[in-house]
Motif scaffolding. Structure first.
Motif, mmCIF file in Angstrom:
data_model
loop_
_atom_site.group_PDB
_atom_site.id
_atom_site.type_symbol
_atom_site.label_atom_id
_atom_site.label_comp_id
_atom_site.label_asym_id
_atom_site.label_seq_id
_atom_site.Cartn_x
_atom_site.Cartn_y
_atom_site.Cartn_z
ATOM 1 N N ALA A 1 22.066 119.306 -12.939
ATOM 2 C CA ALA A 1 22.133 120.686 -13.005
ATOM 3 C C ALA A 1 20.633 121.421 -12.977
ATOM 4 O O ALA A 1 20.467 122.619 -12.524
ATOM 5 C CB ALA A 1 22.920 121.141 -14.586
ATOM 6 N N ASP A 2 19.908 120.712 -13.573
ATOM 7 C CA ASP A 2 18.123 121.267 -13.472
ATOM 8 C C ASP A 2 17.878 121.308 -12.093
ATOM 9 O O ASP A 2 17.204 122.370 -11.935
ATOM 10 C CB ASP A 2 17.577 120.366 -14.448
ATOM 11 N N LEU A 3 17.884 120.333 -11.185
ATOM 12 C CA LEU A 3 17.691 120.394 -9.818
ATOM 13 C C LEU A 3 18.150 121.696 -9.396
ATOM 14 O O LEU A 3 17.470 122.241 -8.622
ATOM 15 C CB LEU A 3 18.065 119.224 -9.002
ATOM 16 N N VAL A 4 19.593 121.826 -9.666
ATOM 17 C CA VAL A 4 20.158 123.034 -8.698
ATOM 18 C C VAL A 4 19.445 124.265 -9.077
ATOM 19 O O VAL A 4 19.399 125.250 -8.501
ATOM 20 C CB VAL A 4 21.673 123.042 -9.173
ATOM 21 N N ALA A 5 19.365 124.468 -10.418
ATOM 22 C CA ALA A 5 18.787 125.594 -11.169
ATOM 23 C C ALA A 5 17.242 125.808 -10.508
ATOM 24 O O ALA A 5 16.893 127.127 -10.448
ATOM 25 C CB ALA A 5 18.996 125.749 -12.395
ATOM 26 N N THR A 6 16.332 124.688 -10.244
ATOM 27 C CA THR A 6 15.049 124.794 -10.285
ATOM 28 C C THR A 6 14.411 124.516 -9.007
ATOM 29 O O THR A 6 13.617 125.145 -8.395
ATOM 30 C CB THR A 6 14.364 123.987 -11.182
ATOM 31 N N ARG A 7 15.064 123.602 -8.098
ATOM 32 C CA ARG A 7 14.540 123.031 -6.826
ATOM 33 C C ARG A 7 15.631 123.210 -5.902
ATOM 34 O O ARG A 7 15.086 123.193 -4.644
ATOM 35 C CB ARG A 7 14.176 121.538 -7.060
ATOM 36 N N LEU A 8 16.714 123.122 -5.831
ATOM 37 C CA LEU A 8 17.754 123.000 -4.772
ATOM 38 C C LEU A 8 18.264 124.363 -4.485
ATOM 39 O O LEU A 8 18.566 125.335 -5.371
ATOM 40 C CB LEU A 8 18.702 122.166 -5.062
ATOM 41 N N SER A 9 18.764 124.601 -3.142
ATOM 42 C CA SER A 9 19.449 125.989 -2.728
ATOM 43 C C SER A 9 20.784 125.556 -2.267
ATOM 44 O O SER A 9 21.154 124.252 -1.882
ATOM 45 C CB SER A 9 18.729 126.584 -1.536
ATOM 46 N N PRO A 10 21.800 126.648 -2.273
ATOM 47 C CA PRO A 10 23.149 126.229 -1.787
ATOM 48 C C PRO A 10 23.111 125.369 -0.384
ATOM 49 O O PRO A 10 22.276 125.821 0.377
ATOM 50 C CB PRO A 10 23.901 127.499 -1.583
ATOM 51 N N ASP B 1 22.058 122.277 -0.099
ATOM 52 C CA ASP B 1 21.069 121.158 -0.043
ATOM 53 C C ASP B 1 21.785 120.077 -0.501
ATOM 54 O O ASP B 1 22.723 120.240 -1.423
ATOM 55 C CB ASP B 1 19.816 121.668 -0.869
ATOM 56 N N PRO B 2 21.537 118.891 -0.107
ATOM 57 C CA PRO B 2 22.289 117.644 -0.653
ATOM 58 C C PRO B 2 21.355 117.111 -2.044
ATOM 59 O O PRO B 2 20.298 117.742 -2.187
ATOM 60 C CB PRO B 2 21.821 116.753 0.536
ATOM 61 N N VAL B 3 22.314 116.690 -2.892
ATOM 62 C CA VAL B 3 21.766 116.125 -4.137
ATOM 63 C C VAL B 3 21.239 114.616 -3.902
ATOM 64 O O VAL B 3 22.025 114.000 -3.041
ATOM 65 C CB VAL B 3 22.707 116.237 -5.268
ATOM 66 N N PRO B 4 20.712 114.010 -4.903
ATOM 67 C CA PRO B 4 20.498 112.334 -4.770
ATOM 68 C C PRO B 4 21.957 111.845 -4.677
ATOM 69 O O PRO B 4 22.712 112.156 -5.426
ATOM 70 C CB PRO B 4 19.593 112.318 -6.127
ATOM 71 N N SER B 5 21.900 110.809 -3.713
ATOM 72 C CA SER B 5 22.966 109.971 -3.778
ATOM 73 C C SER B 5 23.233 109.063 -4.941
ATOM 74 O O SER B 5 22.544 108.987 -5.762
ATOM 75 C CB SER B 5 22.736 108.769 -2.501
ATOM 76 N N GLU B 6 24.527 108.761 -4.988
ATOM 77 C CA GLU B 6 24.879 107.841 -6.112
ATOM 78 C C GLU B 6 24.096 106.504 -6.506
ATOM 79 O O GLU B 6 23.758 106.192 -7.529
ATOM 80 C CB GLU B 6 26.504 107.486 -5.969
ATOM 81 N N ARG B 7 23.791 106.020 -5.301
ATOM 82 C CA ARG B 7 22.882 104.737 -5.553
ATOM 83 C C ARG B 7 21.311 105.087 -5.949
ATOM 84 O O ARG B 7 20.856 104.646 -7.040
ATOM 85 C CB ARG B 7 22.627 104.266 -4.052
ATOM 86 N N GLU B 8 20.959 106.429 -5.538
ATOM 87 C CA GLU B 8 19.737 106.591 -6.152
ATOM 88 C C GLU B 8 19.910 107.126 -7.625
ATOM 89 O O GLU B 8 18.944 106.812 -8.420
ATOM 90 C CB GLU B 8 18.986 108.231 -5.408
ATOM 91 N N LEU B 9 20.871 107.704 -7.982
ATOM 92 C CA LEU B 9 20.827 108.073 -9.449
ATOM 93 C C LEU B 9 21.457 106.878 -10.234
ATOM 94 O O LEU B 9 20.816 106.684 -11.277
ATOM 95 C CB LEU B 9 22.368 108.923 -9.446
ATOM 96 N N VAL B 10 21.916 105.783 -9.748
ATOM 97 C CA VAL B 10 22.080 104.485 -10.447
ATOM 98 C C VAL B 10 21.060 103.937 -10.705
ATOM 99 O O VAL B 10 20.651 103.391 -11.687
ATOM 100 C CB VAL B 10 23.111 103.632 -9.548
ATOM 101 N N GLU B 11 19.920 103.803 -9.715
ATOM 102 C CA GLU B 11 18.744 103.209 -10.116
ATOM 103 C C GLU B 11 17.812 103.994 -10.745
ATOM 104 O O GLU B 11 16.999 103.509 -11.635
ATOM 105 C CB GLU B 11 18.068 102.939 -8.742
ATOM 106 N N ARG B 12 17.917 105.554 -10.839
ATOM 107 C CA ARG B 12 17.026 106.041 -11.700
ATOM 108 C C ARG B 12 17.319 106.262 -12.976
ATOM 109 O O ARG B 12 16.354 106.036 -13.800
ATOM 110 C CB ARG B 12 17.068 107.556 -11.133
ATOM 111 N N PHE B 13 18.429 106.083 -13.434
ATOM 112 C CA PHE B 13 19.004 106.279 -14.796
ATOM 113 C C PHE B 13 19.448 104.816 -15.419
ATOM 114 O O PHE B 13 19.703 104.717 -16.369
ATOM 115 C CB PHE B 13 20.158 107.229 -15.075
ATOM 116 N N GLY B 14 19.724 103.848 -14.426
ATOM 117 C CA GLY B 14 20.203 102.516 -15.084
ATOM 118 C C GLY B 14 21.540 102.555 -15.716
ATOM 119 O O GLY B 14 21.663 101.853 -16.431
ATOM 120 N N VAL B 15 22.323 103.195 -15.054
ATOM 121 C CA VAL B 15 23.721 103.506 -15.454
ATOM 122 C C VAL B 15 24.629 102.849 -14.275
ATOM 123 O O VAL B 15 24.282 102.467 -13.091
ATOM 124 C CB VAL B 15 24.211 104.764 -15.845
#
Length: 243
Positions: free
Chosen positions: A11-20, A22-36
């Motif tokens: 949500a913060d990415l959408v509000a501050t860095r991304l535009s309609p 734009d792709p968001v980070p992939s599920e694999r990237e998010l799994v690695e980033r947050f360890g979930v």
């Protein structure tokens, strides 16, 4: 809740860095980033998809969704509404001709079945994107030359020029899904959610138009102002059987 961390980050990415678009980070990237787990990541994404902030595109990924336009229950036409939102309105004409009024339309307009009506069927666009499919009927007796020089950009403005400026109306609203024809016209998937609004418009106590419009559910949200209770206005009924 672990998924809330993923949700809030996106949500913060959408509000501050991304535009309609734009792709968001992939599920694999998010799994690695947050360890979930991937399930937790999907829960975070699902929450933002449900809020209309993100959209999934099959086989492609997840993207920032375009902003929704609010449909307000007020007497303004599509053209005026889009101008007010800084968007460029346009129409793709599907049909415009004089026809005998079918029974349901005649009842809504307070005329006799098979009395002549102007019928206009259009796809309404904003910034080149199909937003709605609209059917409108206006009694020929009220504005005989409405279509003589082509379809007016704004039917409400054309009524105003004829001394029949819409002053109030009534809407019937329901959620529906797109059949094949509507899906193709609106460039959405079959059975995509739509907002269907039937609107009868009046100039004082005279019914001047009846319209049915199907709005894309992914581009519209219904906004309805409310106030304290007061006497409900009911228009005079010229025929029975009006729902």
């Amino acid at each position: 809740m672990k998924y809330a961390v993923v949700r809030d980050y996106l949500a913060d990415l959408v509000a501050t860095r991304l535009s309609p678009g734009d792709p968001v980070p992939s599920e694999r990237e998010l799994v690695e980033r947050f360890g979930v787990s991937r399930t937790t990541v999907r829960q975070g994404i699902d929450a933002l998809v449900a809020d209309g902030l993100l959209e999934r595109r099959q086989g492609s990924g997840t993207y920032v969704a375009p902003p929704k336009v609010d449909v307000q229950s007020r007497i303004t036409g599509f053209t005026q509404e889009m101008h007010q939102r800084g968007m460029i309105p346009a129409s793709r004409l599907l049909q415009a001709e004089q026809l005998p009024a079918p029974p349901d339309v005649a009842a809504w307009l307070g005329i006799k079945t098979r009395d002549p009506v102007h019928y206009v069927h259009r796809v309404r666009l904003a910034d080149g994107v199909p937003m709605a499919v609209e059917q409108t009927w206006i009694s020929t007796a009220l504005v005989p030359r409405l279509l003589a020089d082509g379809v007016p950009t704004s039917l409400y403005e054309a009524l105003a020029v004829a001394g029949l400026a819409p002053t109030w109306g009534e809407d019937s609203i329901e959620a529906v899904v797109a059949g094949q024809t509507l899906a193709e016209l609106l460039e959405v998937s079959r059975e995509a959610p739509l907002l269907r609004i039937g609107r009868r418009t009046y100039a004082d106590d005279l019914a001047v138009s009846y319209a049915r419009t199907w709005y894309r559910g992914d581009r519209y949200t219904l906004w309805v102002p409310i106030s304290s209770p007061r006497r409900t206005l009911y228009p005079p009924r010229r025929q029975t059987g009006v729902r």
